[in-house]
Design an enzyme around this catalytic site. Structure first.
Site, PDB file in Angstrom:
ATOM      1  N   ASP A 507       0.913  -1.245  -0.033  1.00 32.70           N
ATOM      2  CA  ASP A 507      -0.091  -0.177   0.100  1.00 32.70           C
ATOM      3  C   ASP A 507       0.810   1.366  -0.005  1.00 32.70           C
ATOM      4  O   ASP A 507       1.673   1.499   0.894  1.00 32.70           O
ATOM      5  CB  ASP A 507      -1.076  -0.061   1.287  1.00 32.70           C
ATOM      6  CG  ASP A 507      -1.938   1.176   1.325  1.00 32.70           C
ATOM      7  OD1 ASP A 507      -1.596   2.029   0.716  1.00 32.70           O
ATOM      8  OD2 ASP A 507      -2.936   0.944   1.770  1.00 32.70           O
ATOM      9  N   HIS A 508       0.960   2.042  -1.188  1.00 37.10           N
ATOM     10  CA  HIS A 508       1.776   2.861  -1.389  1.00 37.10           C
ATOM     11  C   HIS A 508       1.373   4.097  -0.430  1.00 37.10           C
ATOM     12  O   HIS A 508       2.018   5.133  -0.100  1.00 37.10           O
ATOM     13  CB  HIS A 508       1.827   3.507  -2.751  1.00 37.10           C
ATOM     14  CG  HIS A 508       3.346   4.020  -3.110  1.00 37.10           C
ATOM     15  ND1 HIS A 508       4.221   4.446  -2.235  1.00 37.10           N
ATOM     16  CD2 HIS A 508       3.704   4.449  -4.244  1.00 37.10           C
ATOM     17  CE1 HIS A 508       5.112   4.905  -2.961  1.00 37.10           C
ATOM     18  NE2 HIS A 508       4.963   4.963  -4.123  1.00 37.10           N
TER      19      HIS A 508
END
Lengths: 537, 470
Positions: A507-508
Site C-alpha cells: 500500500d503506497h
C-alpha cells in the site's frame, strides 16, 4: 405451531447456502443439536437448534440460500425459547404479521389493520406543490407495494414517476389522467393497508421525495475531517449539533465512529436518527471512500453477449461473490506498487530436504513466513492499516500471517496467529492443518480473520512473477513463484543456484518505494543468511 | 514543598467535584483545590441547597394559610429563625460532609486553599493553614464558578444583601426590597414574604423573569401581585444611601421620574459574574471572553491544551446541573473518550411557588429564529390533580415543530413544575414527536398527565378539553 428460524450466525453474516440438512420430519430435536450445515462466504458452519420439539415440515432444501430469521422448519410439541410458542390457540394466534406475509388475501388483511384509507400524493421534491397526472399504472383491485410506481405526474420541472408509499389493495382510483393533483391530495382509496401515508402529516415530507431523486443525482458524501483549532494541536474534536433529532446514546456512537451526526439521514419519525442509521451512514462513507470517487466497474452496463454466440449465466458462489467484492475494495482503496526480486534458496532447499522425512513434508512457505514475521517487526509500517476517517495509522503489535489457499470452491485465506512466537516446525504443522481444514471447508470464521500480511505461493503451479493484490486492510502481500536453477555469476564464475522469484505488493499510502525495496531486500538477505534473523533481534 | 498529579480540579462545586470524582473513577490520579473544607461550592453552601431548604419552610407556611380555602385553619405560625437557620446549616453540613467522605474514598488529594497558575503545568496553592505548595499537573479543570454581581458605586452596608447574605437568615426584615426580578430575586423575595417581610421588587425590564416565556411568567405574576407590596417594572435603581437601620433607595421609572423609598434591607440579585480573576491565567494560554468567561470548545477545553473549564466560568447558563454534565464531559475527554458537550435541552427551574420550569426552545427563541412551530397548551384548570391540590394556577405547554411534529421545547408553570420538567428534557433529547408524548400512558391522577394532555391538544383530540376541530 412453532418454527425454527435461522439464528444469528455472527457479525456481518446475513445469509448462507444450505449444504446439508441434518434432521428430517418426525425427528425430535434438542436445544444445541446441530440441524443444518450452512456455507457462508466465510466458512462452513453447523447451525445448532435453539428450540426443542418434534420437527414437522421442513421448509428449506439443500442448496437453497437462506437468510437470518427465515423459517427453516415447523416444530410441534415444543417447549421453545421463543415467546411466540403457546401452540394451538387458533383465534388469538392469528398474528397480524402473518396476514401481511400471505400474498393476496386482502379482506382478512383489511380486517386486521382496520379498513379503508386514502393514499395521498406524496411530496415530489422541493418547491413542487402540484402536477398533472399523465399516467396511472394501477387500477381498482390491484395490489400496491411500497416503492412500486403508481403514477406518472408532470410537474413544471419534469415528468416524474411516483412510487407508492403504502401497501394494500386499491379500492377506488380518485383521479384521472389529466387531473391536476396537489401534494397531500388523496389519489386512491386503499384497503388492507400498512400505510405510512396518513393524511397531511409531515412524515412523507421528511422522507424527501422518492420521485424527485430520479432527476438529480446526489453528490457522494464527503468525509469532512474534524475541524481542529490551531491552538490545540492533534485534537480530534467531536462535533456538536443542535437541532438534530437523535438520542444522546446515538450521538455518542456517532462521535465514537468519528461521524458528523448532522450529516446522517434519520429514518425514524420526524427524521429521528437511530443507531442503525449512524452505522448505515458509516457504511456508505466507507464504500464511497473505497471507491475512491471513481466509478466501480460493476456499475457499468454489460453488452448483450448473446449477439456473438451462446452464453449461460450461473449464480456466483458465496466465496466468488465475497472475493469479487473484497478485491474490488482492496484494488480501489489501495494504491498498489509491486516490487520484484529473486532469492537464492539453494541452501534453504538443502536444509528443507534434510529435515523433511517421508511422512513429514515441509514446504518452503513456513520458512518464508518466519522471515516475514521478523521483517514485520523490523518494518512496522508493513504491519499497519490506514484509517483515513481519522487520518491515523494503526500499528499492530501482533503478527498474524494469512496464507492464500487454493480450494475447489475458490480462494481462501486462513490466518496463522502469532507466528512470531512459533518455531518454523510449529508453523509448518499449523499451516498444513489449517490448509487442510480450508479445503474441507472446516475453517471457522475466526481462523479467517485478523491477518496482518498475506503470503501467496503459486510455486506449485509455475510462472515467474505476478502482481498480487494486497488483502485490504492489510498493508502488503508477498507472492512466491516457482524456483528455478539459474546461472549466477559469483566470484568470477557462473554457478548454478536455485532462485525463487518474489513479488511484493504494498500500500503506497503507508509504504514508500524505498522502504518497499528495503523490505524485500531484507527478506532476501535473511533467507540467504538466516543468521541475520538472530543478529537483528 | 511540591507534588504532582495527573488531573487537578480547581473549585469543587457541582461541576468540579463531579469532574474530580469521575476522573478518579476512570483511573486517574486526581487533586482538588477548594477554599472550603469540603466540596460543595456555591450550590451547596450558598445557593441551590440552602435556598431550597428555606423555600420549603416558606411553602409550608403558605400552604397552611392556603388550607383555609378548604376548611382547615391554622393559627399564625411562630417562626424561630435561629432554629430554621440551624436546620438549613445541618442540611448543608450533611451534604458537604458526605462529599468530603466520597472524595477521600476515591483517594483524591484535597487541598483546602486557593490556586493560581504559574504556567500551563504548575499551580501555586496558598493553603488555608497559611503554607504554600506547588503542584504540577498534566491537565487542569477550572471550575471556580461565579459570584453575585453588585451594582457599582453602592455603599458598603450590612443592610445591602447579596444572595449569600440573604441565605444566612440573620433576621426577618420588616421591609425588603429585591433589586432584580430574575429567579434568585423571586425565590428569595417570595420566601422572605412568607416569613413575614413586606417585599417589593424592582426590575429594569418590562416583566419579571426575563428570558422565560410570558405565559409561564404570568402564572407567577398573578400570585406575587397579591404577595408583594409593590412590583416596579421598567424601573431603575438610581441611588442607594445608607440610613439609620436601613437603606434609602432612589428609583427612576420609565418616564424618567425619580422617587425615593426606605427599606430595612435591600437584596441585590441582578445576576452573577464568573470568577476568572486572580487565577494566574495570564501565565497560561487561556483566553477570556469580553464578559470574563473562559473560552472553551465542545469538549470544554480552553485555548490552552492542558486546561479545561466547566460550569459558570465556561459560560451561560450558570446552572449546577449544566456544570455537573460539563464536568463529566471534561473528565472523559481527558481520559481520551470521544465525548462532547452537546445537550439538546438544559432545563431551567425557578423554585418559587408556583414553580416555573422550561427546557429546549422557548416561544421567544422560536419567534426570534423565525421557526415554524405550533404551541400546544394545557391549562391546569382541566387537571383533576391540580384541582385536588386547589392549585389550578398552572400551565403545561409544548413547542412543536409544525412540519416534523418534533417536540422542541417544553414549558411548565405550576406546583412541582421542577419535578415534571425532566420528562420534557428526555423527550427533547430522544427526539420525541408530539405523538410519542400523546401515546405514552401517564399515571392518573397526577400533574404529569398535563404533558400528555398538551400533546392531545396539539392533535385536537384532548379528552379533558373540548376544542372544535379546525
Amino acid at each position: 405451531m412453532a418454527e425454527f428460524k435461522l439464528p444469528e450466525l455472527g457479525e456481518n453474516i446475513t445469509q448462507g447456502t444450505i449444504t446439508k440438512i441434518l434432521v428430517k420430519s418426525g425427528d425430535t430435536v434438542k436445544k444445541g443439536q446441530n440441524v443444518l450445515e450452512l456455507e457462508t462466504d466465510k466458512a462452513v458452519l453447523e447451525v445448532p437448534c435453539n428450540v426443542e420439539g418434534v420437527v414437522g415440515q421442513i421448509m428449506v432444501k439443500s442448496g437453497a440460500v437462506i437468510k437470518v430469521g427465515q423459517p427453516v422448519f415447523t416444530l410441534s410439541g415444543s417447549s421453545t425459547a421463543a415467546p411466540s410458542a403457546a401452540p394451538e390457540k387458533p383465534a388469538a394466534q392469528a398474528k397480524p404479521e402473518a396476514s401481511s406475509l400471505q400474498p393476496a388475501q386482502p379482506s382478512t388483511a383489511a380486517a386486521a389493520s382496520g379498513g379503508v384509507t386514502e393514499m395521498i400524493l406524496p411530496t415530489l421534491g422541493e418547491n413542487i406543490e402540484k402536477g398533472t397526472v399523465t399516467k396511472i399504472y394501477v387500477k381498482a383491485g390491484d395490489r400496491l407495494e411500497k416503492g412500486k410506481n403508481i403514477l406518472e405526474v408532470e410537474t413544471d420541472k419534469a415528468v416524474l414517476d411516483v412510487p407508492s408509499s403504502a401497501e394494500g389493495v386499491v379500492k377506488e382510483v380518485l383521479i384521472k389522467p389529466g387531473t391536476v393533483v396537489k401534494v397531500g391530495q388523496p389519489v386512491f382509496k386503499i384497503e388492507g393497508t400498512v400505510s405510512i401515508a396518513k393524511p397531511a402529516s409531515g412524515i412523507s415530507a421528511a422522507k424527501e421525495a422518492p420521485a424527485g431523486t430520479k432527476t438529480t443525482t446526489p453528490p457522494p458524501p464527503v468525509v469532512q475531517p474534524p475541524v481542529s483549532q490551531a491552538a490545540v494541536p492533534a485534537a480530534t474534536q467531536p462535533a456538536v449539533h443542535k437541532d438534530v433529532p437523535a438520542a444522546p446514546s446515538v450521538r455518542l456512537l456517532a462521535r465514537e465512529l468519528g461521524i458528523d451526526i448532522g450529516q446522517v439521514p434519520g429514518s425514524g419519525p420526524g427524521g429521528r436518527i437511530s443507531a442503525a442509521d449512524v452505522k448505515a451512514y458509516c457504511k456508505t462513507l466507507n464504500t464511497a471512500r473505497s471507491a475512491g470517487g471513481g466509478a466501480v466497474a460493476a456499475a457499468q452496463p454489460l453488452p448483450d453477449f448473446t449477439k456473438w454466440g451462446a452464453t449461460r449465466r450461473e449464480a456466483m458462489s458465496n466465496v466468488r461473490r465475497k472475493t469479487a467484492e473484497h478485491l474490488s475494495i482492496a484494488w480501489n482503496t489501495i494504491p498498489h506498487v509491486t516490487q520484484f526480486d529473486k532469492v537464492d534458496i539453494t541452501e534453504l532447499e538443502k536444509l528443507r530436504k534434510s529435515i523433511s522425512g517421508s511422512n513429514k513434508k515441509i514446504s518452503v512457505t513456513p520458512f518464508i513466513i518466519k522471515v516475514v514475521a521478523q521483517a514485520l517487526k523490523k518494518f512496522p509500517q508493513f504491519n499497519a492499516s490506514v484509517d483515513m476517517s481519522t487520518q491515523e495509522i494503526i500499528f499492530k503489535d501482533y503478527v498474524n500471517i494469512g496464507v492464500a489457499v487454493d480450494t475447489d470452491r475458490g480462494l481462501l485465506v486462513p490466518v496463522l496467529k502469532n507466528v512470531d512466537k512459533m518455531s518454523i516446525l510449529q508453523i509448518s504443522d499449523e499451516l498444513t492443518a489449517l490448509a487442510e481444514r480450508a479445503r474441507l471447508r472446516k475453517t471457522t470464521i475466526e481462523e479467517m480473520q485478523g491477518g496482518c500480511f498475506t503470503i501467496s505461493n503459486l510455486g506449485g503451479i509455475g510462472g515467474t512473477y505476478f502482481t498480487p493484490i494486497v488483502n485490504w486492510p492489510e498493508a502488503a502481500i508477498l507472492g512466491l513463484s516457482r524456483g528455478a536453477t539459474e546461472q549466477v555469476y559469483t566470484d568470477g564464475h557462473f554457478v548454478p543456484r536455485l532462485m525463487l522469484p518474489l513479488s511484493l505488493s504494498y500500500d503506497h499510502r503507508l509504504v514508500d518505494g524505498a522502504d518497499g525495496a528495503r523490505f524485500i531486500r531484507w527478506v532476501v538477505e535473511a533467507i540467504q543468511q538466516p543468521f541475520l534473523l538472530e543478529l537483528n533481534k | 514543598m511540591s507534588s504532582s498529579v495527573q488531573v487537578v480540579v480547581i473549585g469543587a462545586g457541582p461541576g468540579g467535584y463531579a469532574a474530580a470524582f469521575l476522573a478518579a473513577d476512570l483511573g486517574m490520579q486526581v487533586a482538588i483545590v477548594e477554599k472550603e473544607a469540603n466540596p460543595g461550592g456555591v450550590c451547596l453552601y450558598r445557593g441551590c441547597i440552602p435556598s431550597k431548604a428555606f423555600l420549603h419552610a416558606a411553602k409550608i407556611i403558605s400552604e397552611a394559610r392556603h388550607a383555609k380555602n378548604f376548611g382547615i385553619e391554622y393559627n399564625t405560625p411562630h417562626i424561630d429563625i435561629d432554629k430554621l437557620r440551624d436546620w438549613k446549616k445541618s442540611v448543608v453540613a450533611k451534604l458537604t460532609g458526605g462529599l468530603g467522605a466520597l472524595a477521600r474514598a476515591r483517594k483524591i488529594k484535597y487541598f483546602q486553599g486557593e490556586a493560581s497558575f504559574l504556567n500551563s503545568n504548575t499551580l501555586k496553592i496558598k493553603k488555608a493553614d497559611g503554607s504554600q505548595e506547588e503542584l504540577t499537573f498534566e491537565k487542569a479543570i477550572l471550575a471556580t464558578g461565579s459570584r453575585p454581581s453588585m451594582i457599582p458605586g453602592i455603599p458598603q452596608s450590612p443592610h445591602i444583601w447579596d444572595s449569600t447574605a440573604a441565605l444566612n437568615l440573620e433576621t426577618i426584615p420588616e421591609n425588603l426590597l429585591v433589586v432584580g426580578g430574575g429567579y434568585i430575586g423571586m425565590e428569595l423575595g417570595t420566601a422572605y414574604r412568607e416569613l413575614g417581610s413586606k417585599v417589593s421588587v424592582v426590575e429594569m425590564m418590562s416583566g419579571l423573569l426575563p428570558g422565560a416565556d410570558r405565559d409561564l411568567a404570568d402564572v407567577l405574576n398573578k400570585r406575587v401581585k397579591n404577595l408583594f407590596t409593590k412590583v416596579m417594572l421598567e424601573t431603575k435603581v438610581a441611588k442607594m444611601e445608607a440610613v439609620a437601620d436601613g437603606v434609602a433607595v432612589t428609583f427612576t421609572d420609565k418616564e424618567g421620574k425619580e422617587f425615593k423609598e426606605n427599606y430595612n434591607k435591600v437584596l441585590v440579585s441582578i445576576g452573577r459574574r464568573p470568577n476568572s480573576e486572580n487565577l494566574g491565567l495570564e501565565n497560561t494560554k487561556v483566553k477570556l471572553t469580553p464578559r470574563g468567561f473562559v473560552e472553551v470548545d465542545d469538549q470544554r477545553r480552553t485555548t490552552d491544551p492542558n486546561i479545561y473549564a466547566i460550569g459558570d466560568i465556561a459560560g451561560d447558563p450558570m446552572l449546577a446541573h449544566k456544570a455537573t454534565h460539563e464536568g463529566r464531559v471534561a473528565a472523559e475527554a481527558i481520559a481520551g473518550h470521544k465525548v462532547a458537550f452537546g445537550p439538546q435541552a438544559i432545563p431551567a427551574v425557578v423554585f418559587t411557588d408556583p414553580e416555573i420550569a422550561w427546557c429546549g426552545l422557548t416561544e421567544l427563541d422560536a419567534a426570534k429564529a423565525g421557526l415554524d412551530v405550533t404551541v400546544a397548551k394545557f391549562p391546569w384548570g382541566a387537571s383533576g390533580r391540580a384541582l385536588t391540590l386547589d392549585r389550578q394556577d398552572g400551565l403545561t405547554k409544548l413547542i412543536i415543530d409544525t412540519k416534523t411534529q418534533r417536540v422542541l421545547g417544553v414549558g411548565i408553570a405550576g406546583v412541582h413544575a421542577g419535578e415534571m420538567i425532566a420528562e420534557g428534557v428526555l423527550a427533547i433529547e430522544m427526539g420525541a414527536l408530539a405523538k410519542d408524548l400523546e401515546m405514552t400512558i401517564h399515571p392518573h391522577p397526577t400533574l404529569s398527565e398535563t404533558s400528555m394532555g398538551a400533546a392531545e391538544i396539539f392533535f385536537g383530540t384532548s379528552t379533558d378539553i373540548f376544542k372544535p376541530r379546525k
